[in-house]
Design a protein around this motif. Structure first.
Motif, PDB file in Angstrom:
ATOM      1  N   ARG A 173      17.760   6.763 -10.153  1.00 19.47           N
ATOM      2  CA  ARG A 173      16.335   6.416 -10.087  1.00 19.47           C
ATOM      3  C   ARG A 173      16.015   5.160 -10.910  1.00 19.47           C
ATOM      4  N   VAL A 174      16.350   4.023 -10.358  1.00 23.59           N
ATOM      5  CA  VAL A 174      16.233   2.751 -11.076  1.00 23.59           C
ATOM      6  C   VAL A 174      15.069   1.889 -10.589  1.00 23.59           C
ATOM      7  N   TYR A 175      14.533   2.168  -9.389  1.00 23.14           N
ATOM      8  CA  TYR A 175      13.513   1.258  -8.859  1.00 23.14           C
ATOM      9  C   TYR A 175      12.172   1.597  -9.483  1.00 23.14           C
ATOM     10  N   PRO A 176      11.512   0.623 -10.118  1.00 22.35           N
ATOM     11  CA  PRO A 176      10.317   0.915 -10.921  1.00 22.35           C
ATOM     12  C   PRO A 176       9.141   1.397 -10.083  1.00 22.35           C
ATOM     13  N   ARG A 177       8.274   2.152 -10.735  1.00 17.75           N
ATOM     14  CA  ARG A 177       7.065   2.678 -10.101  1.00 17.75           C
ATOM     15  C   ARG A 177       6.158   1.538  -9.645  1.00 17.75           C
ATOM     16  N   ARG A 178       5.529   1.693  -8.481  1.00 11.23           N
ATOM     17  CA  ARG A 178       4.620   0.711  -7.931  1.00 11.23           C
ATOM     18  C   ARG A 178       3.294   1.392  -7.586  1.00 11.23           C
ATOM     19  N   PRO A 179       2.181   0.627  -7.609  1.00 11.55           N
ATOM     20  CA  PRO A 179       0.919   1.191  -7.105  1.00 11.55           C
ATOM     21  C   PRO A 179       1.052   1.504  -5.618  1.00 11.55           C
ATOM     22  N   ARG A 180       0.581   2.668  -5.219  1.00 11.18           N
ATOM     23  CA  ARG A 180       0.673   3.065  -3.811  1.00 11.18           C
ATOM     24  C   ARG A 180      -0.645   2.769  -3.091  1.00 11.18           C
ATOM     25  N   ASP A 181      -0.517   2.302  -1.859  1.00 14.07           N
ATOM     26  CA  ASP A 181      -1.676   2.071  -1.000  1.00 14.07           C
ATOM     27  C   ASP A 181      -1.908   3.342  -0.186  1.00 14.07           C
ATOM     28  N   PRO A 182      -2.953   4.108  -0.486  1.00  8.68           N
ATOM     29  CA  PRO A 182      -3.149   5.395   0.207  1.00  8.68           C
ATOM     30  C   PRO A 182      -3.390   5.245   1.702  1.00  8.68           C
ATOM     31  N   ASP A 183      -3.769   4.053   2.139  1.00 11.16           N
ATOM     32  CA  ASP A 183      -4.045   3.844   3.565  1.00 11.16           C
ATOM     33  C   ASP A 183      -2.834   3.346   4.343  1.00 11.16           C
ATOM     34  N   ARG A 184      -1.751   3.066   3.630  1.00  6.29           N
ATOM     35  CA  ARG A 184      -0.564   2.526   4.314  1.00  6.29           C
ATOM     36  C   ARG A 184       0.362   3.666   4.705  1.00  6.29           C
ATOM     37  N   LYS A 185       0.596   3.781   6.000  1.00  9.84           N
ATOM     38  CA  LYS A 185       1.431   4.859   6.527  1.00  9.84           C
ATOM     39  C   LYS A 185       2.659   4.247   7.208  1.00  9.84           C
ATOM     40  N   LEU A 186       3.837   4.629   6.741  1.00  7.44           N
ATOM     41  CA  LEU A 186       5.090   4.100   7.296  1.00  7.44           C
ATOM     42  C   LEU A 186       5.755   5.147   8.169  1.00  7.44           C
ATOM     43  N   ASP A 206       6.845   5.841  18.760  1.00  5.56           N
ATOM     44  CA  ASP A 206       6.500   4.651  17.989  1.00  5.56           C
ATOM     45  C   ASP A 206       5.190   4.033  18.487  1.00  5.56           C
ATOM     46  N   ARG A 207       5.045   3.921  19.793  1.00  7.92           N
ATOM     47  CA  ARG A 207       3.839   3.304  20.356  1.00  7.92           C
ATOM     48  C   ARG A 207       2.587   4.125  20.028  1.00  7.92           C
ATOM     49  N   GLU A 208       2.721   5.439  20.148  1.00  8.46           N
ATOM     50  CA  GLU A 208       1.554   6.289  19.901  1.00  8.46           C
ATOM     51  C   GLU A 208       1.152   6.275  18.428  1.00  8.46           C
ATOM     52  N   LEU A 209       2.133   6.269  17.544  1.00  9.50           N
ATOM     53  CA  LEU A 209       1.822   6.228  16.116  1.00  9.50           C
ATOM     54  C   LEU A 209       1.240   4.878  15.715  1.00  9.50           C
ATOM     55  N   ALA A 210       1.771   3.805  16.297  1.00  7.58           N
ATOM     56  CA  ALA A 210       1.230   2.476  16.002  1.00  7.58           C
ATOM     57  C   ALA A 210      -0.241   2.394  16.402  1.00  7.58           C
ATOM     58  N   ALA A 211      -0.590   3.021  17.512  1.00  7.60           N
ATOM     59  CA  ALA A 211      -1.989   3.022  17.965  1.00  7.60           C
ATOM     60  C   ALA A 211      -2.879   3.813  17.022  1.00  7.60           C
ATOM     61  N   ARG A 212      -2.286   4.667  16.202  1.00 16.24           N
ATOM     62  CA  ARG A 212      -3.054   5.478  15.249  1.00 16.24           C
ATOM     63  C   ARG A 212      -2.950   4.950  13.819  1.00 16.24           C
ATOM     64  N   GLY A 213      -2.516   3.709  13.690  1.00 19.65           N
ATOM     65  CA  GLY A 213      -2.544   3.060  12.392  1.00 19.65           C
ATOM     66  C   GLY A 213      -1.280   3.146  11.565  1.00 19.65           C
ATOM     67  N   TRP A 214      -0.203   3.669  12.134  1.00 23.60           N
ATOM     68  CA  TRP A 214       1.055   3.725  11.398  1.00 23.60           C
ATOM     69  C   TRP A 214       1.799   2.396  11.547  1.00 23.60           C
ATOM     70  N   THR A 215       2.494   1.982  10.478  1.00 22.09           N
ATOM     71  CA  THR A 215       3.371   0.817  10.531  1.00 22.09           C
ATOM     72  C   THR A 215       4.771   1.289  10.885  1.00 22.09           C
ATOM     73  N   ILE A 216       5.308   0.775  11.989  1.00 25.06           N
ATOM     74  CA  ILE A 216       6.631   1.190  12.463  1.00 25.06           C
ATOM     75  C   ILE A 216       7.679   0.279  11.829  1.00 25.06           C
ATOM     76  N   VAL A 217       8.647   0.881  11.142  1.00 28.10           N
ATOM     77  CA  VAL A 217       9.614   0.105  10.363  1.00 28.10           C
ATOM     78  C   VAL A 217      11.039   0.483  10.762  1.00 28.10           C
TER      79      VAL A 217
END
Length: 252
Positions: A173-186, A206-217
């Motif tokens: 567990r080496v990657y430092p804590r970051r502020p989270r964006d509560p509206d960002r959905k991956l 993927d297409r249906e989730l993208a239409a509902r505001g999810w970021t497809i990664v």
């Protein structure tokens, strides 16, 4: 299950002079399709049990047949186990002994690789993971039987399904804590060409989730630090079960 050793914490470290590291070869039993042979052998030709790979359901890495005339290396090394080519198993199992090696940067790390492997080098993402984890040791990949002046065999700090030591968890567990964006959905898609086991409906999903505001990664297209930054800052992370989620172990 009689061969399954009980994991211990604190983790043990064993050292062997004039020990031989054997590369990975197939295990010739059809009912054990995932199994293979390899291991560290002491100066009397006995396998070091701690060098083998166990999972919660039994032994996966079996002792190889020790060759009588291995090549010789005068160095002292740390045995890191089997070099897994698979992303998730590399994080969980191939890194499971490096909790010790990181504190001994002067000692090279030795991974047992597939025998006669013509492409004997770490993949880019493997090198990036070592960099993120702060592992500065020299890396040696063994595809031929090799006798070293001294081989240190740390206990694996992780075993699939039933054991994670505090020491290994702290190492990861080496990657430092970051502020989270509560509206960002991956959504971690498995629709890319790299995956053979994604849902047959992956692209539609993927297409249906993208239409509902999810970021497809497609995480596999990104560098390790970029993947970690996305995982560390998103308010929600979801996806089909897969190795991408193992990277969460590196978040503080």
């Amino acid at each position: 299950m009689k061969e399954l050793p009980a994991p211990s914490d604190p983790l043990a470290v064993e050292a062997y002079p004039d020990a031989t590291v054997m590369p990975v070869t197939p295990y010739p039993q059809p009912r054990r399709a995932q199994a293979f042979r390899y291991g560290v052998f002491d100066s009397r030709g006995r396998v070091v049990r701690q060098s083998l790979l166990f999972r919660s359901y039994g032994k996966i890495g079996f002792a190889a047949e020790l060759e009588p005339s291995p090549r010789s290396d005068p160095g002292s090394v740390v045995f890191a186990g089997r070099l897994a080519p698979h992303f998730g198993h590399f994080i969980l199992e191939s890194l499971s002994r490096l909790w010790y090696a990181k504190d001994q940067p002067e000692l090279p790390i030795v991974w047992a690789c597939a025998a006669a492997n013509p492409d004997l080098e770490l993949k880019r993402w493997q090198r990036e993971l070592l960099e993120v984890l702060g592992v500065r040791n020299e890396v040696r990949l063994v595809a031929r039987p090799t006798r070293f002046a001294r081989v240190t065999v740390p206990q694996a700090g992780y075993r699939i399904k039933d054991f994670l030591s505090d020491r290994q968890a702290a190492f990861l567990r080496v990657y430092p804590r970051r502020p989270r964006d509560p509206d960002r959905k991956l959504w971690l898609t498995r629709a890319g060409a790299a995956f053979a086991h994604g849902s047959i409906h992956a692209r539609r999903l993927d297409r249906e989730l993208a239409a509902r505001g999810w970021t497809i990664v497609e995480l596999e297209r990104l560098r390790i630090r970029e993947q970690l930054e996305l995982l560390a800052t998103a308010g929600r992370v979801a996806g089909e079960e897969g190795s991408a989620f193992h990277l969460l172990a590196l978040l503080s």
